[in-house]
Scaffold this motif. Sequence first.
Motif, PDB file in Angstrom:
ATOM      1  N   LEU A 130      22.873 -66.608  68.806  1.00 52.32           N
ATOM      2  CA  LEU A 130      23.669 -67.021  69.904  1.00 52.32           C
ATOM      3  C   LEU A 130      23.024 -66.894  71.172  1.00 52.32           C
ATOM      4  O   LEU A 130      22.986 -68.033  72.018  1.00 52.32           O
ATOM      5  N   LEU A 133      20.818 -70.165  71.083  1.00 47.16           N
ATOM      6  CA  LEU A 133      21.603 -71.189  71.423  1.00 47.16           C
ATOM      7  C   LEU A 133      22.103 -71.299  72.841  1.00 47.16           C
ATOM      8  O   LEU A 133      21.522 -72.462  73.729  1.00 47.16           O
ATOM      9  N   ILE A 137      20.574 -74.198  75.397  1.00 48.02           N
ATOM     10  CA  ILE A 137      21.314 -74.901  76.231  1.00 48.02           C
ATOM     11  C   ILE A 137      21.079 -75.211  77.615  1.00 48.02           C
ATOM     12  O   ILE A 137      21.036 -76.181  78.334  1.00 48.02           O
ATOM     13  N   VAL A 197      17.849 -76.327  70.175  1.00 50.18           N
ATOM     14  CA  VAL A 197      19.324 -76.279  70.248  1.00 50.18           C
ATOM     15  C   VAL A 197      19.915 -76.669  68.749  1.00 50.18           C
ATOM     16  O   VAL A 197      20.988 -76.127  68.599  1.00 50.18           O
ATOM     17  N   ALA A 198      19.405 -77.691  68.289  1.00 54.26           N
ATOM     18  CA  ALA A 198      19.758 -78.192  67.091  1.00 54.26           C
ATOM     19  C   ALA A 198      19.837 -77.069  65.952  1.00 54.26           C
ATOM     20  O   ALA A 198      20.866 -76.694  65.205  1.00 54.26           O
ATOM     21  N   SER A 200      19.609 -73.840  66.601  1.00 49.15           N
ATOM     22  CA  SER A 200      20.529 -72.832  67.050  1.00 49.15           C
ATOM     23  C   SER A 200      21.964 -72.910  66.477  1.00 49.15           C
ATOM     24  O   SER A 200      22.489 -72.291  65.913  1.00 49.15           O
ATOM     25  N   LYS A 201      22.318 -74.451  66.766  1.00 53.81           N
ATOM     26  CA  LYS A 201      23.533 -74.633  66.504  1.00 53.81           C
ATOM     27  C   LYS A 201      23.980 -74.547  64.971  1.00 53.81           C
ATOM     28  O   LYS A 201      24.752 -74.089  64.228  1.00 53.81           O
ATOM     29  N   THR A 202      22.735 -75.221  64.016  1.00 55.64           N
ATOM     30  CA  THR A 202      22.996 -74.965  62.650  1.00 55.64           C
ATOM     31  C   THR A 202      22.820 -73.680  61.924  1.00 55.64           C
ATOM     32  O   THR A 202      23.649 -73.357  61.171  1.00 55.64           O
ATOM     33  N   SER A 204      23.802 -70.964  63.346  1.00 53.31           N
ATOM     34  CA  SER A 204      24.867 -70.239  63.783  1.00 53.31           C
ATOM     35  C   SER A 204      25.897 -70.676  62.876  1.00 53.31           C
ATOM     36  O   SER A 204      26.987 -69.753  62.394  1.00 53.31           O
ATOM     37  N   ILE A 205      26.018 -71.941  62.774  1.00 52.49           N
ATOM     38  CA  ILE A 205      27.206 -72.385  61.569  1.00 52.49           C
ATOM     39  C   ILE A 205      27.056 -71.676  60.449  1.00 52.49           C
ATOM     40  O   ILE A 205      27.982 -71.240  59.684  1.00 52.49           O
ATOM     41  N   PHE A 227      23.082 -82.960  64.759  1.00 54.20           N
ATOM     42  CA  PHE A 227      22.970 -82.276  66.259  1.00 54.20           C
ATOM     43  C   PHE A 227      21.632 -82.908  66.891  1.00 54.20           C
ATOM     44  O   PHE A 227      21.711 -83.037  68.200  1.00 54.20           O
ATOM     45  N   TYR A 228      20.799 -83.447  66.216  1.00 59.55           N
ATOM     46  CA  TYR A 228      19.591 -84.023  66.876  1.00 59.55           C
ATOM     47  C   TYR A 228      18.857 -85.249  65.955  1.00 59.55           C
ATOM     48  O   TYR A 228      17.902 -84.715  65.229  1.00 59.55           O
TER      49      TYR A 228
END
Length: 265
Positions: A130, A133, A137, A197-198, A200-202, A204-205, A227-228
């Motif tokens: 987190l 991420l 961002i 960022v991509a 981090s999002k991936t 995290s999910i 995401f990217y």
Amino acid sequence: MYTRYSKVLIVGLGYFVAVFFLLKFQFEFKVAIKSILDLSLFTFITLTMLSVVNWFIEAVRWHWALKYKSIEQSFSLSYTQVLYAVPYALVFGKIAGSTTGRLIHFKSSSLKNAIKAQILTSVYQSAALLCFLVGSIILIFHLYSLFFAIVLFAILMLVYLNKELIQLIFLSVMRTALIFGSYLFVLHQFSSLDLIVALSKTFSIMTFIPFTPIANLGPKEWLMHYFYDDIGLEQYLKAGLIIFVFNNLLPAVFGVIISLVNKWK
């Protein structure tokens, strides 16, 4: 009984998804497998060292989490438990597999505290994701003052935590940085804040989806591409497969060897 069937269902669903993505992107996976065989010696050594450091940090984190929960044992035993759990995580998923692989070594008298230590490491790993991420961002939108304000606030918060918790937070961030660093190294020609960022999002999910590392191959890379999309899916699959081999498969082999050696003793 319900819990056992639920775990079987989740693992089965994960492998079904893995097979689906394998069939859907079979050409890309073939290219990715070929790329592993074509790795240079420098890349091979670098990824091996990143994997060794990654699992060393995880062993230190596990050792300190146990110590924080009043379980004293040698560091070599903690390292063995971490590697022993890797094959379990490979087959049954990161949460169920690594938890089972580590906790089977503890007697009932210390099992409760060992479970708390495992929960502690998982929570801090998610918190580290987190942090990456949010931080990436903020930097993308050039909100540097907000970034430094959050960093300063985090430092002030750490002052009120005890030494062990600070160590666990630091190690969790370091481990996340190493995993991201492996992707950035393999995808070095595409490295950017957008890629972080991509990632981090991936991650995290995927933390909340209890699939196995094998089942994650394909869905994880598809999410990164979603995401990217400046990077082709083939490149993501190549990076994902290479890192899977070095960060999961090879440590799992060592874990199996350790378990067999312990049985023969």
